[in-house]
Write a protein that holds these residues in place. Sequence first.
Motif, PDB file in Angstrom:
ATOM      1  N   SER A  25      20.086  80.957 -23.611  1.00 21.77           N
ATOM      2  CA  SER A  25      19.500  81.357 -22.337  1.00 21.77           C
ATOM      3  C   SER A  25      20.608  81.319 -21.288  1.00 21.77           C
ATOM      4  N   PRO A  26      20.589  82.241 -20.307  1.00 22.98           N
ATOM      5  CA  PRO A  26      21.650  82.242 -19.285  1.00 22.98           C
ATOM      6  C   PRO A  26      21.643  80.979 -18.420  1.00 22.98           C
ATOM      7  N   ARG A  27      20.541  80.235 -18.441  1.00 26.51           N
ATOM      8  CA  ARG A  27      20.482  78.989 -17.682  1.00 26.51           C
ATOM      9  C   ARG A  27      19.550  78.021 -18.407  1.00 26.51           C
ATOM     10  N   GLN A  28      19.589  76.761 -18.014  1.00 23.27           N
ATOM     11  CA  GLN A  28      18.748  75.747 -18.640  1.00 23.27           C
ATOM     12  C   GLN A  28      17.277  76.074 -18.396  1.00 23.27           C
ATOM     13  N   ASP A  29      16.519  76.202 -19.493  1.00 21.62           N
ATOM     14  CA  ASP A  29      15.120  76.598 -19.342  1.00 21.62           C
ATOM     15  C   ASP A  29      14.169  75.657 -20.071  1.00 21.62           C
ATOM     16  N   LEU A  30      14.617  74.462 -20.452  1.00 19.90           N
ATOM     17  CA  LEU A  30      13.765  73.564 -21.221  1.00 19.90           C
ATOM     18  C   LEU A  30      12.509  73.200 -20.432  1.00 19.90           C
ATOM     19  N   GLU A  31      12.655  72.897 -19.136  1.00 17.88           N
ATOM     20  CA  GLU A  31      11.496  72.505 -18.339  1.00 17.88           C
ATOM     21  C   GLU A  31      10.531  73.671 -18.166  1.00 17.88           C
ATOM     22  N   VAL A  32      11.049  74.862 -18.006  1.00 21.32           N
ATOM     23  CA  VAL A  32      10.193  76.045 -17.871  1.00 21.32           C
ATOM     24  C   VAL A  32       9.418  76.286 -19.164  1.00 21.32           C
ATOM     25  N   ARG A  33      10.073  76.102 -20.318  1.00 21.09           N
ATOM     26  CA  ARG A  33       9.401  76.284 -21.610  1.00 21.09           C
ATOM     27  C   ARG A  33       8.331  75.213 -21.815  1.00 21.09           C
ATOM     28  N   LYS A  34       8.596  73.986 -21.362  1.00 18.75           N
ATOM     29  CA  LYS A  34       7.594  72.934 -21.490  1.00 18.75           C
ATOM     30  C   LYS A  34       6.379  73.245 -20.612  1.00 18.75           C
ATOM     31  N   LEU A  35       6.637  73.792 -19.399  1.00 16.74           N
ATOM     32  CA  LEU A  35       5.524  74.185 -18.550  1.00 16.74           C
ATOM     33  C   LEU A  35       4.641  75.224 -19.234  1.00 16.74           C
ATOM     34  N   ALA A  36       5.259  76.209 -19.863  1.00 17.58           N
ATOM     35  CA  ALA A  36       4.490  77.244 -20.552  1.00 17.58           C
ATOM     36  C   ALA A  36       3.675  76.633 -21.693  1.00 17.58           C
ATOM     37  N   ARG A  75       0.238  63.029 -18.391  1.00 21.61           N
ATOM     38  CA  ARG A  75       1.464  62.317 -18.780  1.00 21.61           C
ATOM     39  C   ARG A  75       2.512  63.240 -19.405  1.00 21.61           C
ATOM     40  N   MET A  76       2.100  64.428 -19.877  1.00 23.23           N
ATOM     41  CA  MET A  76       3.059  65.357 -20.474  1.00 23.23           C
ATOM     42  C   MET A  76       4.070  65.880 -19.456  1.00 23.23           C
ATOM     43  N   LEU A  77       3.730  65.774 -18.149  1.00 27.58           N
ATOM     44  CA  LEU A  77       4.645  66.267 -17.104  1.00 27.58           C
ATOM     45  C   LEU A  77       5.717  65.248 -16.764  1.00 27.58           C
ATOM     46  N   GLY A  78       5.704  64.100 -17.429  1.00 30.09           N
ATOM     47  CA  GLY A  78       6.643  63.034 -17.075  1.00 30.09           C
ATOM     48  C   GLY A  78       8.094  63.412 -17.249  1.00 30.09           C
ATOM     49  N   SER A  79       8.422  64.311 -18.164  1.00 24.45           N
ATOM     50  CA  SER A  79       9.817  64.684 -18.400  1.00 24.45           C
ATOM     51  C   SER A  79      10.234  65.918 -17.615  1.00 24.45           C
ATOM     52  N   ILE A  80       9.372  66.404 -16.687  1.00 21.09           N
ATOM     53  CA  ILE A  80       9.658  67.627 -15.937  1.00 21.09           C
ATOM     54  C   ILE A  80       9.866  67.281 -14.468  1.00 21.09           C
TER      55      ILE A  80
END
Length: 1004
Positions: A941-952, A966-971
């Motif tokens: 990915s052109p930029r870090q997208d781990l948090e965006v993928r977790k949101l989806a 509690r799943m949002l704790g790492s975002i």
Amino acid sequence: HTIFARTLLRAGETVSMKHIARTETRTGFGVPATLPGTLVVTHIGSGQQFTQPLAWRKTASGGQSAESEFKVPPAAKLGQYQVELKGAAERTVVSGGFRVEEFRLPVLEGRIAPVDKKPLVDAQAVPLDVQVNYVSGGGAAGLPVRVSALVRARPVSFADYEEFSFQTPRGAKEARADGEEEATASQDQRVIADKLPLTLDRNGAGKLTLPEIPAGRQPQEMLLEASYADPNGEVQTLRSVTPLYPAGVLAGIKTEGWVSAGQKVRFQALALQLDGKAAEGVPLEVRAMARTVTTSRKRMVGGFYTYDNKTELKDLGEVCKGKSDARGLLLCEAKLGEPGEIELVVTATDAQGKSIQAAGSVFVTRQGELWFGGQDHDRIDVLPEKKSYQPGETARFQVRMPFRFATALVAVEREGIVETQVVQLNGEDPTVSLKIKEGWGPNVYVSVLALRGRLREVPWYSLFTWGYKAPREWWTAFWYEGREYVAPTALVDLSKPAYRLGLAEIRVGTKAHELAVSVKADKESYPVRGQARVTIRATLPDGKPAANAEVALAAVDQALLELMPNSSWKLLEAMLQRRALGVETSTAQMDIIGRRHYGRKAVPAGGGGGKSPTRELLDTLLLWNPRVVLDATGQAVVTVPLNDALTSFRIVAVADAGTSLFGTGQATIRATQDLQIISGLPPLVREGDVFRAQLTLRNTTAKPMKVEVAPRATLLTLAPQSLDIPAGEAREAAWMVTAPAQLGTTRAEAILWEIEAKDTVAGGSGARDALKASQRIIPAVPLTVQQATLVQVDGPFTLGVEAPADSLPAEGPKRGGLKMALQPRLAEGLPGVRDWFANYPFACLEQKTSKAVGLRDAKLWQTVVGQLPTYLDSDGLASYFPPREGEGNRGSDTLTAYLLAATHEASALNPAFALPDDARAPMERGLVAFIEGRIQRSAWSPRQDLEVRKLAAIEALSRYGRAQGRMLGSITIAPNQWPTHAVIDWLNILKRVADVPQREQRLA
């Protein structure tokens, strides 16, 4: 057990099954109290699973059965699939299996075997018979065949004599450096014929003699192979294995394994006929060879060591000699004073003076080296007169006990105690007799617990105290017990009671459980698309009609069974497998007698003419009917519709009645005509490929034909050919063809063939045949979209268009093109988008899902759902293409979240788009594991997208109530930095998940 209509399929075909449920009881079979509720189909290797519910029903005769159908996904993995029936408490039973492969049906079948059907004993040369026939009937006249043969060692073993050794004496073979003594594969086999040419006669038969068969002192086997070109375009090979024997009998030996020096060792020599039955009156001789391996270590340059092994043999002479009894046995005892490994070699000699040897080893320990003696156990041998009996026969067992007299408890055991009796044994004839009963099949275990009471002192004057009352008993006690009696001391009591336990297994015939099933057709041969009238009859073991018995009927192409026989049809064998001993024995005799050791009871393991319409219906399964119920006379008549295949069909009836009666019957019918076209077209080509389009034309009549064959194919021009075909023979027609480039980019991706052939001889039969075939064609380089533009046209519009520099072909008109669509409003009609979806050629999971949802095509979506399990990795995440074995877990969290979200939205418009629970559950588990960090997926990915993928992923789970705050704790919550789709996901999460921290404040 599961009965399959066919066990070899292609991807996309349907597996038809019938399940039979029984439980094993002491008297045979019963109906299970609880039945499995789920069918699980598992791919062996990848572990991929498919599940279906099971609906059981009670048959008219009292059994339990269920039917299932499983459509193999078009993208299914090839290989073996296992069928399990899953019940309560996760208890599963493996009930069968099938294979999914790519294959072509053979047109020819045949065999290769020695001319002499008798066993080959000391053969110098072997004449061979080769026979090749068309599956539809008739010999393959004039077919060229190549024959090869190989001779190799043959391991000898028999199920009735598992404890005996039939191994070759090792002799003076030198040990290897690791102490093992193995012959290499090159020493173990020898090629005696390599591709010898042979042309078959007009009946499809040929003869060939293999000279100079290598002689061997031990059994060998000859592997025979015959290869030929099948009209379907493949090279087929016939294979058979024929045993070669040096003598007309076989020798075996059974030893105790070890014995202390100075004590007698017991062993049994065995003589068998070549079919494994006992041979009586065969001379047997046993010699002993002391074998010593001396190992020395040598130091080499560089500080390394090597080991040298030297084997020394010492002949201890003859230890036993005699003739085999009715059981084929010679019972021996010998005293071996030489410590170490002793090889006992038995030699059996047949009536012609030819001999064969077998060997077994016994280890003799030096006196005092081991703390326990050679006879420190309570086991005895119980030897049945023969290994197999039929109900109603009387079985006799010899009890090899060390007592003159004993009282024995005889028990017949299996799932429990079937029968018991107490008998008196006499050392002069220590035998036990049992009447075999019907419920004992397929096998039972007979145990004998022999007890000898305390020896007592019998002085002569006891005759006047009690002997005169029972003179016979007194004389026996005085003569035997009185002599053996030893008064007990403070340390030892040699006259105490003693016992021994022995166990033997016998096989019991299955006639009491066998239904006699016959299948008869009204004719042997039919035209294509004809109808066969088949009569099924079943009778009980007593000869009465099997009224209300239920039959599963299958009509399958014989060519498919040539590739893989269907063993699931053998219902009687499947249900009556060897059963394990389910009884554990304990006794208080050990406490009474005070012995130190009680021998553990053994637990034996349980257990492939004229005019007709164009032929195009060529399925391998004609008919599957799992519920044919026989009438009061034990019969039923079924009509079997034939298709267009010119072949033989096997019609099989698998019957069950009540809870313990099973049987299988079968018949073969043929579909034939005077002139036959057999296709040898390759099933797959690429555009531009040059290939040989091969057809075989066969004349099945007794008169010659002059056949004109005219093929037509999509975008191809092919000239007719004329062939002279003698009576009963076949000729080949072929054209060199270049696959059209245009067809690789069409939706059909196929070359459609229509071949017509007719006999043009004046006054001839006028025979003709016509065949339709489809040949898949794929592009060598697929088309791709290079550019797309959406513009608003309110006047003249110009757009420059130019083919890419590397477009194909390099010269001439380029492949591909330009598509343009106009519409008055963006939101009105969207005919261009629908057409684009409808003609979309690509087929990854995301594209197929988007196409089905975009077109609102529920039928297309159900097809995708059927294939969905093949796209999931072991973590439950979906892959764009079905993962291959060994690729690891590469499923995409983004694609999985898209599938859950898109189908949830679509199901609001049409409930048919809802994901089934068994498909959605693993995807939800995979996304939860991804959010919690238990599994990781990385993609460029052109930029870090781990948090965006977790949101989806959380947003997709929130649609099904699986998301938690509690799943949002790492975002890191930073909506201002997120792309638009992530902000929309965040808003949906806030609306659906009630326990998100500061939810009300963030919504405001």
